[in-house]
Design an enzyme around this catalytic site. Structure first.
Site, PDB file in Angstrom:
ATOM      1  N   GLU A  40      53.759 -76.887  -9.503  1.00  0.00           N
ATOM      2  CA  GLU A  40      53.073 -76.722  -8.225  1.00  0.00           C
ATOM      3  C   GLU A  40      53.171 -78.006  -7.391  1.00  0.00           C
ATOM      4  OE1 GLU A  40      48.504 -75.612  -6.779  1.00  0.00           O
ATOM      5  OE2 GLU A  40      48.807 -76.799  -8.593  1.00  0.00           O
ATOM      6  N   LYS A 134      49.186 -68.765  -2.876  1.00  0.00           N
ATOM      7  CA  LYS A 134      48.124 -68.916  -3.877  1.00  0.00           C
ATOM      8  C   LYS A 134      46.820 -68.285  -3.377  1.00  0.00           C
ATOM      9  CE  LYS A 134      46.007 -72.685  -6.584  1.00  0.00           C
ATOM     10  NZ  LYS A 134      45.970 -74.167  -6.684  1.00  0.00           N
ATOM     11  N   CYS A 169      48.421 -72.381 -10.767  1.00  0.00           N
ATOM     12  CA  CYS A 169      47.405 -73.345 -11.197  1.00  0.00           C
ATOM     13  C   CYS A 169      46.003 -72.718 -11.343  1.00  0.00           C
ATOM     14  CB  CYS A 169      47.398 -74.536 -10.240  1.00  0.00           C
ATOM     15  SG  CYS A 169      46.646 -76.030 -10.950  1.00  0.00           S
TER      16      CYS A 169
END
Length: 287
Positions: A40, A134, A169
């Site tokens: 990321e 995300k 994440c």
């Protein structure tokens, strides 16, 4: 199916342009793998909030998409705004290596001017085939949570032998997202991250939990080094559908190479068919 996870050391003493070129070379060295995965926000560092706006890139006129993000065109050739430097470098690296490339995520500036933490997937022809914004932003009332917009779409990537589900994440802490990806056909989860060392135990625990509860492969790729004063966990990890760790990196820069057996997912789900006993959960998404 062979996958290479490139755990990048994000060093603030290395310029972003130098790191971008270096990572492009590392990708090219993975010729022979089917899939390459990066972490990321590896260009800037996941905690270098002050760089997000200045280093944000466009995706050549593409918006949030679950499939065909680049409309089947090489990155930067769709007639929209010029693609950013990372998009161009990753497109070339994927094409020259002949691999599917999950290029981790970059700060994206959308057509609406909003910043997003956006993962990019390139085909072996260098096409920007898929992107994922995300959904769960980290920081509570600061950092990414206030600087970036949230995605809203679940994204799967059908490869020739295996369907990938994309997460990033902090998404790892939200099991309902992964249930939704399973409902959409995912057999493996690809999770780039900039996970901090102080919560490393959670990283490995959650990666194995997502594999076990969904009977799917997990490929979780993190960063090494320290940036913005935050020591990174490293310890990228590959887990099989039974929760067995196939490979785990150390704290520094490293390449993990693992072989995945697509049949292992179906075998695990048949031998121990726990997913069939689900009662609660998300409605399957419309296709």
């Amino acid at each position: 199916m062979r996958a290479s996870l490139i755990q990048i050391d994000v060093n603030p003493d290395e310029s972003i342009n130098s790191r971008r070129r270096r990572v492009g070379s590392l990708i090219r060295e993975q010729r022979g793998s089917d899939l390459v995965v990066l972490p990321e926000l590896w260009t800037v560092g996941a905690f270098a909030y002050e760089l997000f706006a200045d280093e944000a890139e466009t995706l050549a006129g593409t918006g949030e998409a679950s499939a065909g993000a680049g409309d089947g065109l090489p990155a930067g050739t769709d007639g929209g705004a010029p693609a950013g430097a990372t998009v161009r470098e990753m497109s070339e690296a994927a094409r020259e290596a002949g691999v599917w490339l999950h290029a981790g995520s970059v700060p994206e500036r959308g057509a609406d001017g909003v910043l997003y933490n956006t993962s990019l997937v390139f085909s072996p022809d260098g096409e920007l085939a898929h992107s994922y914004r995300k959904i769960h932003r980290f920081g509570f009332d600061k950092g990414e949570a206030v600087l970036m917009g949230a995605g809203s779409q679940l994204v799967t990537v059908p490869l020739p032998d295996l369907t990938l589900g994309l997460a990033t994440c902090y998404d790892l802490r939200f099991p309902e997202l992964f249930r939704g990806l399973v409902d959409a056909g995912a057999q493996a989860f690809v999770i780039p991250a900039g996970w901090p060392e102080r919560r490393r135990a959670h990283w490995t625990l959650l990666a194995r939990a997502r594999a076990v509860e969904n009977q799917a492969y997990v490929l979780a790729c993190g960063t090494g080094g320290t940036h913005a004063g935050v020591e990174q966990a490293g310890h990228s990890i590959a887990v099989d559908p039974w929760g067995e760790v196939l490979a785990e990196a150390g704290p520094g820069e490293e390449v993990l190479i693992v072989d995945l057996d697509p049949a292992r997912v179906a075998e695990t789900r048949e031998v121990f068919p726990a997913l069939k006993d689900r009662v609660l959960g998300l409605e399957p998404p419309k296709r």
